[in-house]
Design a protein around this motif. Structure first.
Motif, PDB file in Angstrom:
ATOM      1  N   LYS A 235       9.669  -9.012 -25.670  1.00 28.16           N
ATOM      2  CA  LYS A 235      10.933  -8.601 -26.486  1.00 28.16           C
ATOM      3  C   LYS A 235      12.060  -9.237 -26.260  1.00 28.16           C
ATOM      4  N   GLY A 236      12.211 -10.070 -25.052  1.00 26.26           N
ATOM      5  CA  GLY A 236      13.464 -10.439 -24.417  1.00 26.26           C
ATOM      6  C   GLY A 236      14.385  -9.571 -23.777  1.00 26.26           C
ATOM      7  N   ARG A 237      13.883  -8.624 -22.980  1.00 28.70           N
ATOM      8  CA  ARG A 237      14.554  -7.633 -22.218  1.00 28.70           C
ATOM      9  C   ARG A 237      13.781  -7.949 -20.699  1.00 28.70           C
ATOM     10  N   SER A 238      14.476  -7.144 -19.869  1.00 37.27           N
ATOM     11  CA  SER A 238      14.075  -7.045 -18.753  1.00 37.27           C
ATOM     12  C   SER A 238      13.388  -5.606 -18.394  1.00 37.27           C
ATOM     13  N   ALA A 239      12.180  -5.642 -18.181  1.00 35.79           N
ATOM     14  CA  ALA A 239      11.432  -4.435 -17.759  1.00 35.79           C
ATOM     15  C   ALA A 239      12.064  -3.540 -16.893  1.00 35.79           C
ATOM     16  N   ASN A 240      12.625  -3.979 -15.686  1.00 41.95           N
ATOM     17  CA  ASN A 240      13.186  -3.286 -14.740  1.00 41.95           C
ATOM     18  C   ASN A 240      14.412  -2.747 -15.132  1.00 41.95           C
ATOM     19  N   LYS A 241      14.910  -3.493 -15.922  1.00 42.79           N
ATOM     20  CA  LYS A 241      16.365  -2.973 -16.321  1.00 42.79           C
ATOM     21  C   LYS A 241      16.196  -1.598 -17.346  1.00 42.79           C
ATOM     22  N   ALA A 242      15.214  -1.959 -18.489  1.00 47.32           N
ATOM     23  CA  ALA A 242      15.109  -1.189 -19.707  1.00 47.32           C
ATOM     24  C   ALA A 242      14.325  -0.111 -19.442  1.00 47.32           C
ATOM     25  N   MET A 243      13.336   0.046 -18.388  1.00 45.08           N
ATOM     26  CA  MET A 243      12.514   1.060 -18.248  1.00 45.08           C
ATOM     27  C   MET A 243      12.510   1.554 -16.753  1.00 45.08           C
ATOM     28  N   THR A 244      12.025   3.143 -16.786  1.00 47.51           N
ATOM     29  CA  THR A 244      12.109   3.590 -15.315  1.00 47.51           C
ATOM     30  C   THR A 244      10.557   4.052 -15.645  1.00 47.51           C
ATOM     31  N   PHE A 245       9.802   3.639 -14.266  1.00 46.53           N
ATOM     32  CA  PHE A 245       8.483   4.009 -14.330  1.00 46.53           C
ATOM     33  C   PHE A 245       8.102   5.156 -13.363  1.00 46.53           C
ATOM     34  N   TYR A 246       7.204   6.300 -13.645  1.00 36.41           N
ATOM     35  CA  TYR A 246       7.002   7.359 -12.729  1.00 36.41           C
ATOM     36  C   TYR A 246       5.545   7.364 -12.996  1.00 36.41           C
ATOM     37  N   GLY A 247       4.896   7.347 -11.827  1.00 30.62           N
ATOM     38  CA  GLY A 247       3.305   7.814 -11.615  1.00 30.62           C
ATOM     39  C   GLY A 247       2.973   8.487 -10.628  1.00 30.62           C
ATOM     40  N   GLN A 248       1.840   9.505 -11.069  1.00 33.44           N
ATOM     41  CA  GLN A 248       0.986  10.042 -10.165  1.00 33.44           C
ATOM     42  C   GLN A 248      -0.424   9.830 -10.044  1.00 33.44           C
ATOM     43  N   GLU A 249      -0.777   9.811  -8.759  1.00 36.43           N
ATOM     44  CA  GLU A 249      -2.161   9.348  -8.571  1.00 36.43           C
ATOM     45  C   GLU A 249      -2.674  10.058  -7.352  1.00 36.43           C
ATOM     46  N   LYS A 250      -3.714  11.155  -7.713  1.00 37.25           N
ATOM     47  CA  LYS A 250      -4.165  11.680  -6.605  1.00 37.25           C
ATOM     48  C   LYS A 250      -4.788  10.874  -5.381  1.00 37.25           C
ATOM     49  N   VAL A 251      -5.412  10.062  -5.595  1.00 36.07           N
ATOM     50  CA  VAL A 251      -6.437   9.146  -4.794  1.00 36.07           C
ATOM     51  C   VAL A 251      -5.410   7.867  -4.367  1.00 36.07           C
ATOM     52  N   GLU A 252      -5.187   8.016  -2.933  1.00 39.07           N
ATOM     53  CA  GLU A 252      -4.148   7.175  -2.301  1.00 39.07           C
ATOM     54  C   GLU A 252      -4.709   5.690  -2.342  1.00 39.07           C
ATOM     55  N   ASN A 286       9.223  16.020 -11.222  1.00 39.40           N
ATOM     56  CA  ASN A 286      10.062  16.951 -12.167  1.00 39.40           C
ATOM     57  C   ASN A 286      10.632  16.452 -13.355  1.00 39.40           C
ATOM     58  N   ILE A 287       9.762  16.007 -14.152  1.00 36.09           N
ATOM     59  CA  ILE A 287      10.243  15.046 -15.290  1.00 36.09           C
ATOM     60  C   ILE A 287       9.771  15.598 -16.688  1.00 36.09           C
ATOM     61  N   ALA A 288       9.106  16.817 -16.606  1.00 35.77           N
ATOM     62  CA  ALA A 288       8.612  17.454 -17.716  1.00 35.77           C
ATOM     63  C   ALA A 288       9.539  17.514 -18.960  1.00 35.77           C
ATOM     64  N   GLY A 289       9.263  16.991 -20.194  1.00 30.46           N
ATOM     65  CA  GLY A 289      10.354  17.339 -21.167  1.00 30.46           C
ATOM     66  C   GLY A 289      11.439  16.151 -21.251  1.00 30.46           C
ATOM     67  N   GLN A 290      11.147  15.125 -20.300  1.00 26.67           N
ATOM     68  CA  GLN A 290      12.206  14.019 -20.106  1.00 26.67           C
ATOM     69  C   GLN A 290      11.960  12.901 -20.484  1.00 26.67           C
ATOM     70  N   CYS A 291      10.663  12.464 -20.689  1.00 28.49           N
ATOM     71  CA  CYS A 291       9.993  11.039 -20.869  1.00 28.49           C
ATOM     72  C   CYS A 291       9.926  10.615 -22.367  1.00 28.49           C
ATOM     73  N   ASP A 292      10.436   9.461 -22.327  1.00 28.44           N
ATOM     74  CA  ASP A 292      10.523   8.691 -23.854  1.00 28.44           C
ATOM     75  C   ASP A 292       8.938   8.286 -23.916  1.00 28.44           C
ATOM     76  N   TYR A 293       8.275   8.098 -23.010  1.00 31.88           N
ATOM     77  CA  TYR A 293       6.679   7.465 -23.419  1.00 31.88           C
ATOM     78  C   TYR A 293       5.897   8.226 -22.152  1.00 31.88           C
ATOM     79  N   VAL A 294       4.671   8.403 -22.802  1.00 32.24           N
ATOM     80  CA  VAL A 294       3.740   8.815 -21.650  1.00 32.24           C
ATOM     81  C   VAL A 294       2.424   8.200 -22.029  1.00 32.24           C
ATOM     82  N   MET A 295       1.861   7.607 -21.126  1.00 35.04           N
ATOM     83  CA  MET A 295       0.284   6.712 -21.258  1.00 35.04           C
ATOM     84  C   MET A 295      -0.407   7.340 -20.166  1.00 35.04           C
ATOM     85  N   ALA A 296      -1.810   7.128 -20.471  1.00 37.46           N
ATOM     86  CA  ALA A 296      -2.645   7.565 -19.454  1.00 37.46           C
ATOM     87  C   ALA A 296      -4.065   7.528 -19.892  1.00 37.46           C
TER      88      ALA A 296
END
Length: 610
Positions: A235-252, A286-296
């Motif tokens: 869409k012509g934007r920079s993902a790193n500037k527009a988005m903040t990505f948070y991930g959790q993954e139990k298996v290292e 500690n981001i419960a209730g703060q996310c614009d998007y959740v995918m999983a």
């Protein structure tokens, strides 16, 4: 590089790398991470050379010499600096007999002699980790399990100039391709580290991320982040500037794959792994209730989750699912569903993969589902058919929440039953191709009243197929293919014996292009026959917009098949009774022929004295 060339490059590289593994004593599990690490190393080098060229363009000159580049120059351009010993060109040009070359390097403040190519690659990975906090402890450093010959050949395979095409896009695609090929044979945490691309694309396309915070608390190898980044960049934007990505993954192990995957796509994010990333018991960021998007795509039907610990960890706006006598949650599907809802902010959207059984499960699950529907935030439900996963054949469903739904849609849910709509990849795997993804997405656009997006898709079809009506284009294309088949048979038959294979290959290439056009025409007709110029309507067997009252009447089920009814059966013009008589007559003839042959065989055997 066009898509066809890229697919060939993917397949060629995989075939070469897999042949090497087959000739070694390494298992796929041992081979997977180091090979993906080499792809990362190759990406890092390509990116390094590109940024280095940009820096050198405007580099000051002193005493007639261009000032050398430094790590700080790369930091200013958000790029990774590679010391010489971490550069791919250095590794690929090392001598065959490394011990005899008496090569040394610095490690922990002391001089160490290099004894193998594996040791050199391990050292390169350590140097890269020292340059990036995000990659610290992530890159594989077990290359001494390879023989020098095998590792040198792998380095040679990836030393391909085509990998420098279009920045990091090509190598990112190849990384994903290798992940998909390893997925069926590397059973990491029940094989859930890789979500098939078409499912991820569907989720991203419906959520339409533009900017803000995105969380995936079961992030596996990071496909949701990568596809979201691609969507934002398109869409012509920079993902790193527009988005903040948070991930959790139990298996290292999976978290390592994720961080490398993000890196080869030029993305940054915060990924936590290990016990602190066990999503049942921790909100690691500690981001419960703060996310614009959740995918999983969480693991389905997990049992033995400690109910008390899960309850204390919160993020359960509708309470715990059913708890057994051992004080455990016997099926965690509704823990995941509750978490995904709880992480959203007041206008957030969520999309996730879930076991099909969760749309209609009973007990406390049903109570939670009822509460969810009553919020008005359940947006879209899609049933997916069998064989979409590399390691599982079971069907699944895609769920979508939208806390920012317009008032007019708060009482409604769009149900799509896509179980019979897919492309067969091979005997064990199905997917949605790009046009099928767009068609399913178009149904959602019309439900949301976004008719301009639908109109744009029709224009896209016409730009590929031509200006005529789609059904006319389809008919002409079918006729064209039939004529080409006759031409090809004639051409191959008339070719000299030594040229037949070459002539057949040339015709096969022509057929591939024409069949692709035919496939696109079929998808255009599929869409236009149902929705014309862009008017939504319920289609029996495919989609229906249901009200909250409809859902209550169905016992709060969210199974699309319960709402879309059955697709009408098309009349094939065959008289059933006449056809059955023909089949019966044919069967009698075959039986008589079988009896005659048996008599002949018996007679022959008697004559032979048997």
């Amino acid at each position: 590089m066009d898509n066809k060339s890229l697919k060939k490059l993917e397949a060629d590289l995989w075939e070469s790398a897999d042949l090497l593994r087959a000739g070694s004593k390494l298992t796929s599990q041992q081979y997977c991470m180091p090979v993906l690490g080499l792809l990362f190393l190759r990406y890092a080098y390509g990116r390094f050379k590109k940024v280095e060229a940009e820096i050198l363009k405007d580099r000051p000159v002193r005493n007639g010499r261009v000032m050398p580049v430094e790590a700080s120059d790369f930091a200013e351009k958000s790029a990774l600096y590679l010391p010489e010993e971490a550069q791919y060109s250095y590794l690929v040009n090392l001598p065959e007999n490394i011990p005899a070359a008496h090569i040394t390097y610095q490690k922990d403040g002391r001089t160490v002699q290099m004894n193998s190519l594996g040791e050199a690659v391990n050292h390169a990975m350590e140097l890269i980790e020292a340059q990036s906090e995000q990659l610290t402890g992530v890159l594989p450093k077990d290359y001494t399990i390879f023989t020098d010959d095998l590792l040198a050949e792998l380095l040679r395979i990836f030393n391909n100039n085509a990998l420098d095409d279009v920045g990091g896009d090509v190598i990112g695609r190849i990384y994903e391709y290798f992940l998909s090929k390893f997925a069926p044979v590397v059973a990491s945490d029940d094989g859930v580290f890789f979500t098939p691309k078409s499912l991820v694309k569907m989720i991203v396309n419906i959520l339409e991320p533009t900017q803000g915070t995105l969380a995936d608390i079961a992030c596996g190898s990071g496909g949701m982040f990568v596809q979201s980044g691609d969507f934002v960049n398109s869409k012509g934007r920079s993902a790193n500037k527009a988005m903040t990505f948070y991930g959790q993954e139990k298996v290292e192990y999976n978290a390592q794959l994720c961080l490398m995957n993000m890196a080869v796509h030029g993305l940054t994010g915060v990924i936590k792994s290990g016990n602190e990333a066990n999503s049942f018991y921790n909100d690691a960021h500690n981001i419960a209730g703060q996310c614009d998007y959740v995918m999983a795509n969480p693991p389905f039907n997990v049992d033995k989750v400690k109910a008390e610990a899960a309850s204390q960890a919160g993020r359960l706006p509708f309470g715990l699912p059913s708890v057994n006598k051992a004080n455990e949650v016997g099926n965690a599907n509704y823990l995941w569903i509750s978490y995904f809802y709880a992480y959203l902010n007041e206008t957030g959207r969520a999309g996730f993969v879930m076991a099909s059984s969760a749309t209609d499960s009973q007990g406390k699950d049903k109570d939670i589902r009822e509460s969810l529907v009553k919020t008005g935030h359940v947006d879209v439900m899609i049933s997916v058919g069998n064989n979409f996963f590399y390691t599982k054949s079971l069907p699944c469903s895609l769920w979508f929440f939208d806390k920012g739904k317009p008032e007019a849609l708060l009482d409604k849910v769009l149900f799509i039953d896509a179980r019979n709509y897919y492309t067969v990849v091979d005997r064990t795997l199905n997917e949605w191709n790009d046009w099928q993804l767009k068609n399913l997405n178009a149904i959602v656009w019309l439900y949301r009243g976004e008719t301009e997006k639908y109109a744009h898709l029709l224009k896209e079809y016409h730009s590929v197929l031509g200006a005529e009506p789609f059904d006319a284009i389809l008919k002409k294309q079918e006729e064209r293919l039939n004529a080409l088949r006759e031409e090809s048979k004639k051409a191959v038959n008339e070719a000299a014996k030594k040229d037949k294979k070459k002539v057949q290959a040339e015709w096969d290439e022509r057929f591939a292009a024409e069949e692709e056009t035919l496939a696109i025409a079929k998808e255009a007709v599929w869409l236009y026959e149902k929705f014309g110029e862009g008017a939504y309507q319920d289609i029996p067997g495919l989609c229906r917009i249901a009200s909250r009252a409809d859902i209550a009447e169905k016992g709060w089920s969210l199974t699309p098949g319960a709402y879309v009814d059955v697709a009408p059966v098309e009349d094939d013009g065959v008289n059933f009774h006449e056809r059955m008589k023909e089949i019966h007559d044919e069967l009698l003839k075959l039986q008589a022929e079988s009896n005659r042959l048996m008599e002949t065989i018996s007679l022959n055997m008697r004559e032979m004295g048997i």
